[in-house]
Design a protein around this motif. Sequence first.
Motif: not given
Length: 443
Positions: A272-280, A338-344, A246-249, A282-284
Amino acid sequence: MEIDFEKFIVTLHVNLNQTGYMQIRLYLFFLSFTLFLQTQAQNQDDMRQVVEYLASQELGGRFPATAGDTLASEFIACKLRALKLKPVVKEKKNKGFYHNFTYGKTEKRTTHNIFAVLPGKDKRLRNEFIVVGSHYDHLGMGGKDSGSRRPDTLAVHPGADDNASGDAVVLELAKHFKKVGSPRSIIFAFFGAEEQGLVGSKFFLEWLKHEDQHRINLPKDKKGIVAMVNLDMVGRMRGQALSVSGTGTSSGFKSMVEDIGQESGLHVACIPDGYGPSDQASFVAVDIPVLFLTTGGHMEYHTPADIPSTLNYDGMQQTLDFSKELISRLSGMPTAPDYISVPSTNSMKHAKFKVTLGLMPDVMGASDKPGLRADIVVAGKPAHTAGIRSGDIIQEIDGKAVKDINEYMERLSELKAGTTIPVKVLRGEEIIIFEVHLTPPVR
């Protein structure tokens, strides 16, 4: 080590008249260093006790809506209430910290998230919230379709690393910030039913979409949440390595994480991205910047062998110290991140591979050797049968270089079941080439 402070002060007073300034500074240094060691020892002891209870046989693997789930949630809520943190619903005692929800299409189960709020001290920032979370559920007794890596074994899956380790660290963070305070408000969150598909965190964000007269001390909606920090599987640190996704979000996250990593002496892998198999995740998914901390997978993951004695409590202390500094900086930012949308980051994420090697690679890139380390090599699978072992560093697959997880997955996508291919690995200082017979993945 315990200090007799009365004796220390008397001794210091005497020495003020007998020694110079340098000796006094040495006394004060000794005092502060000893207090630091005592605090760390107490932190680790407290975390160990939390893990040993949550991952005990008595709690039966903490499957949602079971007796073990109830005991775990009561334990956590009691800890939060003892800290005099704010509840989130108008209920008495521990129930004030519960957010109940029911899930399931065929078999309905009712469980809960557990939340507590530390109000911010800064009048300008206190209406902005940071969620600091972990999940407290696990796989129960395992079995078919449970997510267990030993689906034929019915036994308690204790979930010491997954995720009693994260719960223990978040409880210590709650204790710390209750003591020192925070400019922004902090929601300490313990999500239920994460293993069933991030259910608890999704229900929480859905709950914030609607008015609820029983809800208190939380933001009016998700817009009040400016960041989410998630800790999942933080108990098996190896080689001073920590992964932060999530360091790019948000625009300042990467430099912040790298600075703290450098100061702490940790090898921090930034994803960079905040995806992955845990609760974050849902927020990203609802445009909230996230940071997800983990020390990675291991052979005991999702098995009955994930027990308290396998954890690295010194490493958990390092993750705790890193998290304290990270959350302090997030809370003190003059403006909301700020929020930045980062693809996987992983372009091969949704690829359907025709083969499997039967190993879990080092997604954190913790090794300083060229190639991709095999963290877990599963017995009976193609890589293990060929002779590859956990800790080997894969440098080539079928004659093509492998330097990171993306190249590894790209190589897999090119292979066909039923063929035999060379895999070049580094084991210690020795280069070995294994002939691996490829099989299709079990679906």
